[in-house]
Design a protein around this motif. Sequence first.
Motif, PDB file in Angstrom:
ATOM      1  N   ALA A 403       0.922  -1.163   0.012  1.00 24.74           N
ATOM      2  CA  ALA A 403       0.024  -0.096  -0.125  1.00 24.74           C
ATOM      3  C   ALA A 403       0.865   1.372   0.051  1.00 24.74           C
ATOM      4  O   ALA A 403       0.571   2.204  -0.644  1.00 24.74           O
ATOM      5  CB  ALA A 403      -0.600   0.064   1.255  1.00 24.74           C
ATOM      6  N   GLY A 404       2.013   1.228   0.886  1.00 22.53           N
ATOM      7  CA  GLY A 404       2.811   2.431   0.886  1.00 22.53           C
ATOM      8  C   GLY A 404       3.547   2.559  -0.480  1.00 22.53           C
ATOM      9  O   GLY A 404       3.792   3.724  -0.995  1.00 22.53           O
ATOM     10  N   ARG A 410       2.823   5.901  -7.151  1.00 22.65           N
ATOM     11  CA  ARG A 410       1.760   6.969  -7.845  1.00 22.65           C
ATOM     12  C   ARG A 410       2.242   8.443  -8.095  1.00 22.65           C
ATOM     13  O   ARG A 410       2.034   8.973  -9.045  1.00 22.65           O
ATOM     14  CB  ARG A 410       0.141   6.808  -7.400  1.00 22.65           C
ATOM     15  N   ALA A 411       2.625   8.608  -7.085  1.00 20.50           N
ATOM     16  CA  ALA A 411       3.408   9.969  -6.944  1.00 20.50           C
ATOM     17  C   ALA A 411       4.260  10.414  -8.073  1.00 20.50           C
ATOM     18  O   ALA A 411       4.340  11.305  -8.739  1.00 20.50           O
ATOM     19  CB  ALA A 411       3.844  10.583  -5.473  1.00 20.50           C
ATOM     20  N   ALA A 412       5.303   9.388  -8.052  1.00 21.50           N
ATOM     21  CA  ALA A 412       6.602   9.351  -8.802  1.00 21.50           C
ATOM     22  C   ALA A 412       6.046   9.165 -10.253  1.00 21.50           C
ATOM     23  O   ALA A 412       6.535   9.865 -11.184  1.00 21.50           O
ATOM     24  CB  ALA A 412       7.458   8.345  -8.551  1.00 21.50           C
ATOM     25  N   LEU A 428       4.731  -0.046 -10.856  1.00 18.31           N
ATOM     26  CA  LEU A 428       3.408  -0.286 -10.571  1.00 18.31           C
ATOM     27  C   LEU A 428       2.861  -1.436 -11.481  1.00 18.31           C
ATOM     28  O   LEU A 428       1.987  -2.135 -10.727  1.00 18.31           O
ATOM     29  CB  LEU A 428       2.364   1.081 -10.865  1.00 18.31           C
ATOM     30  N   ASP A 429       3.120  -1.624 -12.450  1.00 17.14           N
ATOM     31  CA  ASP A 429       2.822  -2.757 -13.183  1.00 17.14           C
ATOM     32  C   ASP A 429       3.331  -4.171 -12.654  1.00 17.14           C
ATOM     33  O   ASP A 429       2.370  -5.054 -12.509  1.00 17.14           O
ATOM     34  CB  ASP A 429       3.441  -2.844 -14.771  1.00 17.14           C
ATOM     35  N   ASP A 433      -0.983  -2.706  -9.913  1.00 19.48           N
ATOM     36  CA  ASP A 433      -1.771  -1.637  -9.451  1.00 19.48           C
ATOM     37  C   ASP A 433      -3.069  -1.794  -9.826  1.00 19.48           C
ATOM     38  O   ASP A 433      -3.668  -1.875 -11.045  1.00 19.48           O
ATOM     39  CB  ASP A 433      -1.143  -0.251 -10.020  1.00 19.48           C
ATOM     40  N   PRO A 434      -4.034  -2.003  -9.000  1.00 13.03           N
ATOM     41  CA  PRO A 434      -5.433  -2.225  -9.208  1.00 13.03           C
ATOM     42  C   PRO A 434      -6.176  -0.958  -9.710  1.00 13.03           C
ATOM     43  O   PRO A 434      -6.985  -1.248 -10.647  1.00 13.03           O
ATOM     44  CB  PRO A 434      -5.997  -2.199  -8.075  1.00 13.03           C
ATOM     45  N   ASP A 435      -5.612   0.110  -9.674  1.00 10.75           N
ATOM     46  CA  ASP A 435      -6.128   1.415 -10.255  1.00 10.75           C
ATOM     47  C   ASP A 435      -5.048   2.403 -10.876  1.00 10.75           C
ATOM     48  O   ASP A 435      -4.439   3.178 -10.536  1.00 10.75           O
ATOM     49  CB  ASP A 435      -6.939   2.297  -9.131  1.00 10.75           C
TER      50      ASP A 435
END
Lengths: 440, 194
Positions: A403-404, A410-412, A428-429, A433-435
């Motif tokens: 989660a962290g 996402r910010a990056a 993220l891939d 990443d669910p979203d």
Amino acid sequence: MKPSNSPCPTFEELSRSMGGLRSRRIAAHLARCETCRRTCAALAELEEVARSLPAPTPAPHAARRMEETLVAIAPAPRSARGGRPLPRRIAAGAAIAAGIAAVVALFPAEERAPLRHLEASEGARFERLTQHPAGDGEAAVELVRLEQGTVALQVEHLSPKERFVVTTADAEVEVRGTRFEVDAEDGLLRRVAVSEGRVEVRVRGEPPVLLLPGQRWLRLDPPAPSGVDQMASADALEEPPVPAASPAAGIGAMAASIPDEPRAIASGQVRRRSPTPPAPSPLEPPGAPAPSPLEPPASDPDDASAAPPVFPAEEAFASGWAALRDGDAGEAARRFAAAAEGRHDALGQDAAYWEIVALGRSGAAADAERRMARFLERHRSSPRAGEVALMLGLRLAARGDRAGALAHLRAARTDADPRVRETAGQALDRLGDPDPDRLP
Amino acid sequence: MRSKVVPFLRGETPPPELTDEALVAACGVGDRGALAALFRRHHGAIHRFCARMLGDDPDDVVQSTFLVAWEDAARFRGQSSVRAWLLGIAANRARRELRNRGNERRAVESIRARPLALAPDPREQAERRQLVARVAAGIAALPPELRETFLLCTIEGIPGPEAARILDVRPGTLWRRLHDARKRLLPLLDGDEP
């Protein structure tokens, strides 16, 4: 319970019972059957003997050499070559295009014809790339990207549709069939010596220099840390300093790689001067040609009048860099921390960033993680915030804090630097990443 | 257009707390430092396995094992341990290498020629030396599919289901190969020559 006169288990059943859970039936049978016990004992002995066979071990130097070769020739991983969303591909392509402006692919050395011989000094870090022509009228470019050490090269005569270029972070050396050496330090060009043919040296911000046989180009004054102007230029993307956990460095290399140079510091550039000319290359033959008239004059190290004023924080910053270059990452971290203390300006941000890098390099990963979190609290609008978010995201991912990691990655992914965005996207891939379209 | 700018290895080891799985994940996003760390952790086991499979200099196969691992890192799903996964890749590469070579005499001779582990007592030493030599030669003489199965399951200690998965065979096939290998090797304990 089977009757006592039950038939013996097959060899396969006994073999399969070795080293694992033995069924009650076989255990009961073994308790009363001497023949099967002997078979099991023989199987155990076979296993013991096999495990005691002498273990062939690679020689340490051979392993080290293989490791270096492996890292140099490993092509881009498959995940990075396909399947990414189009915007990331475009971003990644644009970043690279700013640097080398064409298609670049890695191939094994033996597939390249023009380079006939390459000899690298001990510990030299370089890679070979092939830049394929984007159109019919363009030439294929063989690249040797040199970061550290010396490479001696012999290049066959090139056809009009072939080019051979050695690049460093700040320069290009282009040849047309020649024998020459190139020396770099921390990614920057230090020396070029030509034995045969002609070589053109193009250093960023300087006019091109043509070297003839017997001539050398030497850098006597190492470049100062790049400034804001350079960071803002397109050239700054050309051979980017790779931060410790920059897109390319990833999870494992937080302590394994440091950027080559600070990309920017605040007011008052800290200019370093080389007190002595560069040391001769280990590959330099006896009786090497004398310096040519093209070599720049040596700078006077005692000429203090040329140096800008140095303030305590800047001094701490510069000494932190000196410690980092000397390999004392722990001391570097302390000095960067001192430079960052109480400052929220650009220098403070840079010092805080380099403190993180130094901590990572010193192996103090937990401290580095805490500093990353603090950096993001204090310097949310810093140009380095994306890189730090990426570092922290990768670190958290490695620790299993999904989660962290997602939040920071996402910010990056919204960072201005396309390389940061690209690697954050890849991470993220990997994390599933669910979203993926969600903003931090 | 295909392009990639890659970082250079700095030579330092990543933080020790990084797991094998984290290193593979990092490889999957192009981290060459992680590749180096993975190599340092596992090249000994891979070298040992490849040397026993091939019998002589296994460097090319060891290197190609890690290159394949690098390229496939993003597809690693953690269904086996990283070590088992690497050994599976090595087994595939070694099989291909053996096919290319066309004969395995060199493997047999090379393993026979290796120095042998010794037991403490001189008489036992001699017997042990002969036993180990026979078993080493017997392993080298096994067909490749039996040899890789025996090496993975017996010497490298990879559990059967995991070994079947990394060798891409059904568990029943793996067990049959392992039994066949053991059946062929057992007589060597009684003094038979391979």
